[in-house]
Design an enzyme around this catalytic site. Structure first.
Site, PDB file in Angstrom:
ATOM      1  N   CYS A   1      66.186  34.250  64.204  1.00 29.04           N
ATOM      2  CA  CYS A   1      65.170  34.835  65.085  1.00 29.04           C
ATOM      3  C   CYS A   1      65.140  34.034  66.384  1.00 29.04           C
ATOM      4  CB  CYS A   1      63.790  34.789  64.447  1.00 29.04           C
ATOM      5  SG  CYS A   1      63.702  35.488  62.792  1.00 29.04           S
TER       6      CYS A   1
ATOM      7  N   ARG B   1      59.495  46.578  62.602  1.00 28.59           N
ATOM      8  CA  ARG B   1      59.994  45.750  63.713  1.00 28.59           C
ATOM      9  C   ARG B   1      60.835  44.577  63.167  1.00 28.59           C
ATOM     10  NH1 ARG B   1      62.229  45.979  68.148  1.00 28.59           N
ATOM     11  NH2 ARG B   1      63.683  45.136  66.655  1.00 28.59           N
TER      12      ARG B   1
ATOM     13  N   CYS C   1      64.886  43.866  63.383  1.00 28.10           N
ATOM     14  CA  CYS C   1      65.389  42.590  63.912  1.00 28.10           C
ATOM     15  C   CYS C   1      66.438  42.024  62.960  1.00 28.10           C
ATOM     16  CB  CYS C   1      64.256  41.575  64.063  1.00 28.10           C
ATOM     17  SG  CYS C   1      63.333  41.745  65.590  1.00 28.10           S
TER      18      CYS C   1
END
EC number: 2.8.5.2
Lengths: 215, 269
Positions: free
Chosen positions: B178, B226, B230
């Protein structure tokens, strides 16, 4: 380990220690590993074996989470191990067709769970790098590569004086972590994102004097 | 719906012209900002918010009950302010839960729906659509409020620490974490600005924008989708709906966003 079992473990640990302090760092690492194991599943071509980390990914992840850099010694060792994986061009030809390279650089497809293994992968290069000046939709996670060859004095990639830059460019694309242990850049060749011919085209995009990168 | 789609298409067309015409004078990023501002007028998320409110009050499921007694952390039936305190620990389930997993728990306990079945339903289908609408309604009720996630329960602290480790966990075919995209200020992928989710204003703005209506695919996305997408783009395997990994990331982002203001449900390109 699911949350309820973690909680039970915490309560027991807290009871013994007589306080409600957090588990130690090693225990939190273990809880994280269990959480990962319990949370992800195979989907399409994206299998859970992708969660297995090598030294580079594990050590760089841990260091970054703790807000520190890995030691220079470990960085060197990781870079050396990655350098061993670089496959140099089988026919000694480093540069392909920059036009094909531009298409690969533009292409962001490949290797997600919605992708087909049979479809050729893209390089995703523009996601992070400026490359040609014509393409204004580029990312800034990596440095600008506009005029990459020109700025490095490469006017003839076949000339002996260009050899070091040509080799570095190939090696960096094949396995970026051979040069920077904690690089954010994917290891395009090593990880089978791009094949040898595709890497050759990307090298041409960056180093061919005719490429819009250097014109 | 048709009316809204038409309006959106018109907006998109008008914005595309504006973007083309203004490139000469403005940077691409400024033009994108302008495009976003134009989109913000008439956010179709309003429709999902209304649907969610109706679903909250409607008697549904095998037990023919409404969700009006659902405890989102601030007591049964309290919706206002719940969004900015989630994910949090719930004594009844003995878990830290995010908004969407908590809504599914309420759908199971109050209405008699099958929790596992809803969790296994793909995004955008059947009851998952209702979960998204409900999340949109709940988020909207806290619009403009500041994030204030509780961190008093040991399990909430553990989940923050796990979330932090996950945020920096490099893996998948591309070695992405991330943090590869969301760990620094002022970065962008292609032309898309990336919030730095390790601190404010990025974490509050990023985490506090979902659920959001996505113009590019005409869908309402909750935080679970979401995060799921990702991970897809990171080339990771598939995170389960409401899995501890996604909830831990939610805790990490929400706590980092402490004091930031929620804009959900927002609109995204």
């Amino acid at each position: 380990m699911d949350q309820r079992r973690i909680l039970a473990a915490l309560l027991i640990a807290g009871g013994i220690a007589g306080c409600s302090s957090l588990p130690g760092s090693a225990q939190l690492d273990a809880i994280t590993a269990q959480t990962v194991k319990a949370s992800f599943r195979d989907e399409g071509i994206a299998k859970v074996d992708r969660l297995v980390q090598d030294d580079s990914n594990r050590e760089c992840s841990e260091a970054q989470a703790e807000g520190r850099a890995i030691s220079a010694e470990r960085a060197k060792a990781i870079e050396a191990a990655n350098m061993k994986t670089v496959q140099w061009p089988s026919d000694g030809k480093y540069l392909g067709d920059w036009k094909a390279g531009e298409q690969i650089a533009q292409n962001g497809r490949g290797l997600t769970w919605t992708d087909d293994a049979k479809t050729p992968n893209g390089g995703n290069c523009y996601n992070c790098h400026q490359i040609t000046k014509e393409e204004i939709s580029f990312g800034t996670i990596g440095p600008s590569l506009y005029q990459y060859g020109k700025l490095r004095g490469v006017t003839n990639p076949a000339a002996p004086e260009s050899r070091a830059i040509v080799e570095y460019t190939w090696g960096k694309i094949w396995n970026a972590k051979a040069y920077n242990a904690c690089s954010n850049m994917p290891r395009a060749g090593y990880a089978h994102i791009l094949d040898e011919a595709q890497v050759r085209h990307i090298v041409a995009l960056l180093l061919d004097p005719q490429s819009p990168v250097n014109r | 719906m048709t009316h809204t789609r038409t309006r959106l298409a018109l907006l998109a067309a008008a914005s595309a012209c504006a973007v083309t015409a203004s490139f000469a004078q403005k940077s691409a990023t400024e033009a994108i900002e302008e495009y976003r501002a134009m989109l913000a007028d008439g956010n179709p998320a309003d429709l999902f918010e209304a649907k969610g409110e109706a679903l909250w009050k409607q008697k549904r499921g095998p037990k023919n009950a409404s969700l009006e007694a659902c405890n989102l952390g601030k007591g049964p039936g309290v919706v206002k302010g719940a969004f900015v305190e989630l994910p949090r620990y719930f004594p009844d389930t003995q878990r830290v839960q995010d908004l969407e997993s908590r809504l599914v728990t309420c759908m199971a306990t109050l209405q008699g729906f099958d929790e596992k079945k809803i969790a296994a339903t793909p995004f955008g289908r059947d009851e998952q659509n209702n979960v998204t609408a409900l999340a949109t309604y709940v988020a909207a009720e806290s619009r403009g409020m500041k994030f204030n996630l509780p961190q008093s329960h040991p399990q909430e602290k553990v989940m923050y620490e796990v979330g932090k480790r996950l945020f920096f966990m490099r893996g998948g075919s591309h070695d992405f974490a991330c943090a590869s995209c969301h760990g620094e200020d002022g970065k962008r992928i292609r032309l898309q600005d990336l919030p730095n989710l390790t601190k404010n204003p990025g974490a509050g703005a990023g985490f506090g924008a979902w659920p959001a209506y996505r113009v590019s695919n005409g869908q309402m996305w909750g935080m679970q989708l979401r995060l799921n997408d990702c991970y897809r783009q990171q080339r990771f395997p598939y995170p389960g709906f409401g899995s501890d990994a996604t909830i831990a990331l939610g805790v990490y982002l929400g706590v980092n966003g402490q004091g930031g203001t929620t804009t959900a449900p927002s609109i995204k390109r």
